[in-house]
Design a protein around this motif. Structure first.
Motif, PDB file in Angstrom:
ATOM      1  N   SER A 193      67.088  44.014  24.624  1.00 13.73           N
ATOM      2  CA  SER A 193      66.771  43.068  23.551  1.00 13.73           C
ATOM      3  C   SER A 193      65.257  42.951  23.472  1.00 13.73           C
ATOM      4  O   SER A 193      64.537  43.291  24.423  1.00 13.73           O
ATOM      5  CB  SER A 193      67.392  41.699  23.827  1.00 13.73           C
ATOM      6  N   ILE A 194      64.764  42.438  22.351  1.00 12.51           N
ATOM      7  CA  ILE A 194      63.322  42.246  22.207  1.00 12.51           C
ATOM      8  C   ILE A 194      62.815  41.283  23.277  1.00 12.51           C
ATOM      9  O   ILE A 194      61.777  41.514  23.911  1.00 12.51           O
ATOM     10  CB  ILE A 194      62.974  41.708  20.805  1.00 12.51           C
ATOM     11  N   THR A 208      71.444  48.119  15.903  1.00 11.79           N
ATOM     12  CA  THR A 208      71.687  46.737  16.277  1.00 11.79           C
ATOM     13  C   THR A 208      73.162  46.489  16.546  1.00 11.79           C
ATOM     14  O   THR A 208      74.028  46.939  15.795  1.00 11.79           O
ATOM     15  CB  THR A 208      71.216  45.789  15.155  1.00 11.79           C
ATOM     16  N   ARG A 209      73.426  45.794  17.615  1.00 11.68           N
ATOM     17  CA  ARG A 209      74.757  45.305  17.928  1.00 11.68           C
ATOM     18  C   ARG A 209      74.720  43.778  17.845  1.00 11.68           C
ATOM     19  O   ARG A 209      73.637  43.196  17.843  1.00 11.68           O
ATOM     20  CB  ARG A 209      75.179  45.768  19.335  1.00 11.68           C
ATOM     21  N   PRO A 210      75.858  43.109  17.765  1.00 11.27           N
ATOM     22  CA  PRO A 210      75.826  41.655  17.610  1.00 11.27           C
ATOM     23  C   PRO A 210      75.019  40.937  18.683  1.00 11.27           C
ATOM     24  O   PRO A 210      74.364  39.936  18.392  1.00 11.27           O
ATOM     25  CB  PRO A 210      77.313  41.274  17.686  1.00 11.27           C
ATOM     26  N   LYS A 211      75.021  41.463  19.901  1.00 10.21           N
ATOM     27  CA  LYS A 211      74.378  40.727  20.987  1.00 10.21           C
ATOM     28  C   LYS A 211      73.290  41.514  21.715  1.00 10.21           C
ATOM     29  O   LYS A 211      72.752  41.038  22.715  1.00 10.21           O
ATOM     30  CB  LYS A 211      75.440  40.269  21.998  1.00 10.21           C
ATOM     31  N   TYR A 212      72.946  42.692  21.241  1.00  9.34           N
ATOM     32  CA  TYR A 212      71.891  43.469  21.879  1.00  9.34           C
ATOM     33  C   TYR A 212      71.463  44.605  20.961  1.00  9.34           C
ATOM     34  O   TYR A 212      72.057  44.847  19.911  1.00  9.34           O
ATOM     35  CB  TYR A 212      72.361  44.024  23.231  1.00  9.34           C
ATOM     36  N   TYR A 263      68.865  36.638  24.217  1.00 10.27           N
ATOM     37  CA  TYR A 263      68.870  36.961  22.800  1.00 10.27           C
ATOM     38  C   TYR A 263      67.497  36.629  22.231  1.00 10.27           C
ATOM     39  O   TYR A 263      67.295  35.578  21.628  1.00 10.27           O
ATOM     40  CB  TYR A 263      69.976  36.193  22.072  1.00 10.27           C
ATOM     41  N   GLY A 264      66.527  37.502  22.488  1.00 12.41           N
ATOM     42  CA  GLY A 264      65.186  37.281  21.968  1.00 12.41           C
ATOM     43  C   GLY A 264      64.509  36.069  22.561  1.00 12.41           C
ATOM     44  O   GLY A 264      63.803  35.342  21.865  1.00 12.41           O
ATOM     45  N   PHE A 323      72.003  33.359  11.057  1.00  5.63           N
ATOM     46  CA  PHE A 323      72.139  32.950  12.460  1.00  5.63           C
ATOM     47  C   PHE A 323      71.193  33.761  13.347  1.00  5.63           C
ATOM     48  O   PHE A 323      70.497  33.203  14.204  1.00  5.63           O
ATOM     49  CB  PHE A 323      73.589  33.125  12.916  1.00  5.63           C
ATOM     50  N   ILE A 324      71.141  35.079  13.136  1.00  2.00           N
ATOM     51  CA  ILE A 324      70.252  35.932  13.926  1.00  2.00           C
ATOM     52  C   ILE A 324      68.793  35.556  13.677  1.00  2.00           C
ATOM     53  O   ILE A 324      67.970  35.520  14.605  1.00  2.00           O
ATOM     54  CB  ILE A 324      70.484  37.421  13.587  1.00  2.00           C
ATOM     55  N   GLU A 325      68.447  35.249  12.416  1.00  2.00           N
ATOM     56  CA  GLU A 325      67.078  34.851  12.100  1.00  2.00           C
ATOM     57  C   GLU A 325      66.712  33.555  12.813  1.00  2.00           C
ATOM     58  O   GLU A 325      65.581  33.388  13.290  1.00  2.00           O
ATOM     59  CB  GLU A 325      66.912  34.693  10.589  1.00  2.00           C
TER      60      GLU A 325
END
Length: 218
Positions: free
Chosen positions: A56-57, A88-92, A160-161, A183-185
């Motif tokens: 992840s970032i 991109t995957r939902p969690k990584y 997650y970031g 949500f990701i943003e």
């Protein structure tokens, strides 16, 4: 160095590489080279192939000692110059080092395969043992089990970031929001906010929930 392990090779001409004088981009790229899979490896119901790493970032930023935004910029530059690719995957993220074979290769015997060299077999066997140990660490990018005040081990948290959540916490938060992209943003913004406003990891869920509520998403 603590113990023998696998290795990568770098051409001396790397000093002419466009990002060589960019310390953040260079650090991120070298870290990806050092942590990418040498063999295919199963991770969360997906095969992470040779030359790839699940990360992840936020984890990259933490690993090389830079900020989340600096790590994100480095990744963008490396993608733009075609050093890496990312999906991109939902969690990584799964990051692929393009042309990985230039940097890492399992040693092979120069003898006829039908007449294997015993020393070579032993050496290669040890390399594969080291590889498996490394990939067990590198691809499970953020599992850290926290301990509560009663010394009971709680569920592992993933990064997650810069936002640390258990799988259950992530799923609960995601289920509250109809637009998964938003949500990701929000997770990205929370990660950046936590850099200057650190909170214990077991409070990150409540911080994300507050951001979602303040933005009218829940």
């Amino acid at each position: 160095m603590a113990e023998p392990t696998t290795w990568i090779k770098l051409d001396r001409n790397i000093t002419d590489w466009r990002w060589y004088k960019d310390p953040n981009t260079k650090a991120v790229f070298l870290h990806l080279l050092l942590t990418a899979n040498v063999k295919d490896h199963d991770f969360q119901n997906e095969t992470i192939h040779r030359g790839e790493v699940a990360t992840s970032i936020g984890h990259l930023a933490q690993a090389v000692g830079i900020s989340y935004s600096q790590a994100r910029t480095a990744i963008s530059r490396l993608i733009g110059s075609k050093e890496i690719a990312s999906r991109t995957r939902p969690k990584y993220l799964v990051i692929t080092v393009l042309g990985y074979d230039k940097y890492q290769n399992i040693a092979r015997s120069s003898h006829d395969p039908s007449q294997p060299n015993r020393k070579q077999i032993a050496s290669t066997s040890q390399q594969y043992k080291n590889i498996r140990r490394e990939e067990d660490k590198n691809n499970i990018y953020g599992p850290q089990a926290e301990t509560d005040t009663n010394q009971n081990v709680t569920a592992p948290r993933s990064d997650y970031g810069g936002v640390w959540l258990t799988d259950a916490e992530y799923d609960d938060l995601e289920a509250m929001v109809s637009n998964k992209g938003e949500f990701i943003e929000v997770l990205d913004r929370v990660g950046e906010w936590l850099v200057d406003n650190p909170r214990p990891k077991n409070r990150h869920k409540s911080v994300v929930k507050t951001f979602l509520r303040n933005e009218g998403l829940i």
